[in-house]
Design a protein around this motif. Structure first.
Motif, short mmCIF file in Angstrom:
data_model
loop_
_atom_site.label_atom_id
_atom_site.label_comp_id
_atom_site.label_asym_id
_atom_site.label_seq_id
_atom_site.Cartn_x
_atom_site.Cartn_y
_atom_site.Cartn_z
N LYS A 300 0.84 -1.20 0.00
CA LYS A 300 0.00 0.00 0.00
C LYS A 300 0.87 1.25 0.00
O LYS A 300 2.04 1.21 0.40
CB LYS A 300 -0.91 0.01 1.23
N THR A 301 0.29 2.37 -0.43
CA THR A 301 1.01 3.65 -0.46
C THR A 301 1.61 3.95 0.92
O THR A 301 0.93 3.81 1.94
CB THR A 301 0.05 4.79 -0.86
N GLY A 302 2.88 4.32 0.92
CA GLY A 302 3.56 4.65 2.18
C GLY A 302 4.35 3.50 2.78
O GLY A 302 5.15 3.70 3.69
N ASP A 303 4.13 2.28 2.27
CA ASP A 303 4.86 1.12 2.80
C ASP A 303 6.34 1.21 2.42
O ASP A 303 6.68 1.58 1.30
CB ASP A 303 4.29 -0.18 2.23
N LEU A 304 7.19 0.82 3.37
CA LEU A 304 8.63 0.77 3.09
C LEU A 304 8.98 -0.63 2.60
O LEU A 304 8.72 -1.63 3.27
CB LEU A 304 9.46 1.10 4.33
N ILE A 305 9.58 -0.66 1.41
CA ILE A 305 9.89 -1.92 0.74
C ILE A 305 11.40 -2.03 0.55
O ILE A 305 12.04 -1.07 0.13
CB ILE A 305 9.19 -1.99 -0.63
N VAL A 306 11.93 -3.22 0.84
CA VAL A 306 13.31 -3.50 0.43
C VAL A 306 13.24 -4.66 -0.54
O VAL A 306 12.57 -5.66 -0.30
CB VAL A 306 14.25 -3.78 1.63
N THR A 307 13.87 -4.48 -1.68
CA THR A 307 13.87 -5.53 -2.70
C THR A 307 15.31 -5.90 -2.99
O THR A 307 16.16 -5.01 -3.12
CB THR A 307 13.08 -5.05 -3.94
N GLU A 308 15.59 -7.21 -3.02
CA GLU A 308 16.97 -7.65 -3.19
C GLU A 308 17.03 -8.86 -4.11
O GLU A 308 16.07 -9.61 -4.23
CB GLU A 308 17.63 -7.95 -1.84
N ALA A 309 18.18 -9.01 -4.80
CA ALA A 309 18.33 -10.11 -5.75
C ALA A 309 19.80 -10.46 -5.93
O ALA A 309 20.68 -9.61 -5.76
CB ALA A 309 17.74 -9.70 -7.10
N ILE A 310 20.02 -11.72 -6.30
CA ILE A 310 21.37 -12.17 -6.65
C ILE A 310 21.26 -13.04 -7.90
O ILE A 310 20.29 -13.79 -8.06
CB ILE A 310 22.04 -12.95 -5.49
N GLY A 311 22.22 -12.91 -8.79
CA GLY A 311 22.20 -13.69 -10.02
C GLY A 311 23.60 -13.97 -10.52
O GLY A 311 24.60 -13.62 -9.88
N GLY A 312 23.67 -14.58 -11.69
CA GLY A 312 24.95 -14.93 -12.29
C GLY A 312 25.87 -13.73 -12.38
O GLY A 312 25.44 -12.60 -12.58
N GLY A 313 27.14 -14.02 -12.25
CA GLY A 313 28.14 -12.94 -12.26
C GLY A 313 29.31 -13.23 -11.31
O GLY A 313 30.43 -13.28 -11.75
N LEU A 314 29.05 -13.42 -10.07
CA LEU A 314 27.80 -13.13 -9.37
C LEU A 314 27.53 -11.63 -9.34
O LEU A 314 28.46 -10.83 -9.22
CB LEU A 314 27.84 -13.67 -7.93
N ALA A 315 26.27 -11.26 -9.43
CA ALA A 315 25.84 -9.87 -9.29
C ALA A 315 24.70 -9.84 -8.29
O ALA A 315 23.81 -10.70 -8.33
CB ALA A 315 25.38 -9.33 -10.64
N TRP A 316 24.73 -8.86 -7.39
CA TRP A 316 23.66 -8.77 -6.39
C TRP A 316 23.47 -7.33 -5.95
O TRP A 316 24.35 -6.48 -6.14
CB TRP A 316 23.94 -9.70 -5.21
N GLY A 317 22.32 -7.06 -5.36
CA GLY A 317 22.05 -5.71 -4.92
C GLY A 317 20.66 -5.56 -4.30
O GLY A 317 19.89 -6.53 -4.25
N ALA A 318 20.39 -4.35 -3.83
CA ALA A 318 19.12 -4.07 -3.16
C ALA A 318 18.70 -2.63 -3.44
O ALA A 318 19.54 -1.76 -3.67
CB ALA A 318 19.24 -4.30 -1.65
N VAL A 319 17.40 -2.42 -3.41
CA VAL A 319 16.82 -1.08 -3.52
C VAL A 319 15.83 -0.90 -2.38
O VAL A 319 15.02 -1.80 -2.11
CB VAL A 319 16.10 -0.88 -4.88
N VAL A 320 15.91 0.24 -1.72
CA VAL A 320 14.94 0.60 -0.67
C VAL A 320 14.05 1.67 -1.22
O VAL A 320 14.53 2.71 -1.71
CB VAL A 320 15.65 1.08 0.62
#
Length: 323
Positions: A300-320
């Motif tokens: 819902k609007t206003g919710d704080l979300i953290v999204t994270e992923a890892i894949g080949g590379g290896l490459a990984w990261g997160a967005v808040v």
């Protein structure tokens, strides 16, 4: 006044064909129970013959535009995260641009495998806050069914096809952690780990190749690196794990998702989970989960979300980001 990249629309598209685990029992020494126990996956979608990554991406883009109440002419740029583009070149993003009837601006692909959408989101945010674009359509789309080795039961049961998209728009903000929009990002890669997850073919090796994975090794890296990148990104925003309303993780494997949530000290009730229905859709999995999470009434609007992923590379990261 500081400016933030705010999500103003989200959408997704899944191919019509649904493939339950039981379908693999006909050709492989596996079972629905075995697949579910090890991955949490119950079914996935496969693209139809002739249905390409840019087809899936275009449908997801149209859904996101409709959700935002915008038209193609309102968009300045398209960034498409994929490892399975239709052609060697041009980019699938330019194909989507053409299909949407968008004759201005620019479009390009980002390749960071399963971490692709996080990398694309970070790039879109950088373009917006640096004044190079006001609205960016960010898409994750994959047809991983095209690179499976159907004799390898350890990999071919895990992946699916699909696409998700969201639209980021520059909006005025106060410059605090309470702002809506992208608050922070964290990107990483380490090319020493190539052999853990890769496709054994490509343009300069003159073959398409198949996906190869050392599952146990990927699992070991995943939980530790995902929890760390999420916490690093939250720290950049002056926030902690306790501030998070939703983890929207890359949907690779339920055990990785559970392990990451546990390491972050968050219950599974705070995690958007779609892996059971989609399998691992690589760069498409996070925008798919965001779109489904909104549809379900979780996000819902206003919710704080953290999204994270890892894949080949290896490459990984997160967005808040705050929705």
């Amino acid at each position: 006044m500081a400016g933030r990249s705010v999500v103003v629309g989200v959408g997704h598209y899944l191919p019509e064909r649904i493939v339950p685990n039981s379908e693999f029992e006909k050709t492989l020494d596996t079972s629905d129970e075995w697949i579910k126990a090890r991955s949490g996956i119950e079914r996935r979608h496969f693209a139809a013959d002739g249905e390409t990554t840019s087809d899936l991406a275009t449908n997801a883009a149209l859904a996101a535009l409709a959700d935002a109440g915008l038209k193609a002419e309102d968009i300045d740029a398209i960034i498409l995260a994929t490892s399975t583009a239709d052609l060697t070149f041009p980019s699938a993003a330019t194909m989507v641009q053409a299909r949407l009837g968008m004759t201005h601006g620019f479009a390009f692909d980002v390749q960071a495998v399963c971490a692709g959408f996080v990398f694309a989101l970070s790039n879109a945010n950088a373009l917006i806050v640096s004044g190079q674009a006001k609205r960016v359509l960010v898409i994750g789309a994959e047809t991983f069914s095209r690179i499976m080795d159907w004799t390898d039961r350890s990999t071919c049961v895990l992946f699916g096809d699909g696409a998700g998209a969201l639209i980021l728009e520059l909006q005025d903000s106060e410059g605090t952690a309470q702002d809506r929009g992208i608050l922070s990002t964290d990107l990483n890669s380490d090319g020493r780990y190539k052999d853990l997850l890769y496709v054994d073919g490509g343009v300069s090796t003159q073959s398409t190749g198949h996906l190869r994975m050392q599952g146990n090794q990927v699992f070991r890296h995943a939980v530790e690196k995902l929890a760390k990148t999420a916490e690093t990104a939250l720290g950049h925003a002056g926030l902690t794990n306790a501030d998070v309303d939703w983890i929207v993780p890359h949907q690779a494997n339920i055990r990785i998702i559970q392990g990451t949530a546990k390491k972050m000290g968050l219950p599974m009730e705070n995690v958007v989970v779609t892996v059971q229905d989609h399998g691992n859709t690589s760069a498409a999995s996070i925008p798919l989960a965001l779109s489904v999470g909104k549809q379900r009434g979780q996000i819902k609007t206003g919710d704080l979300i953290v999204t994270e992923a890892i894949g080949g590379g290896l490459a990984w990261g997160a967005v808040v980001l705050r929705w």
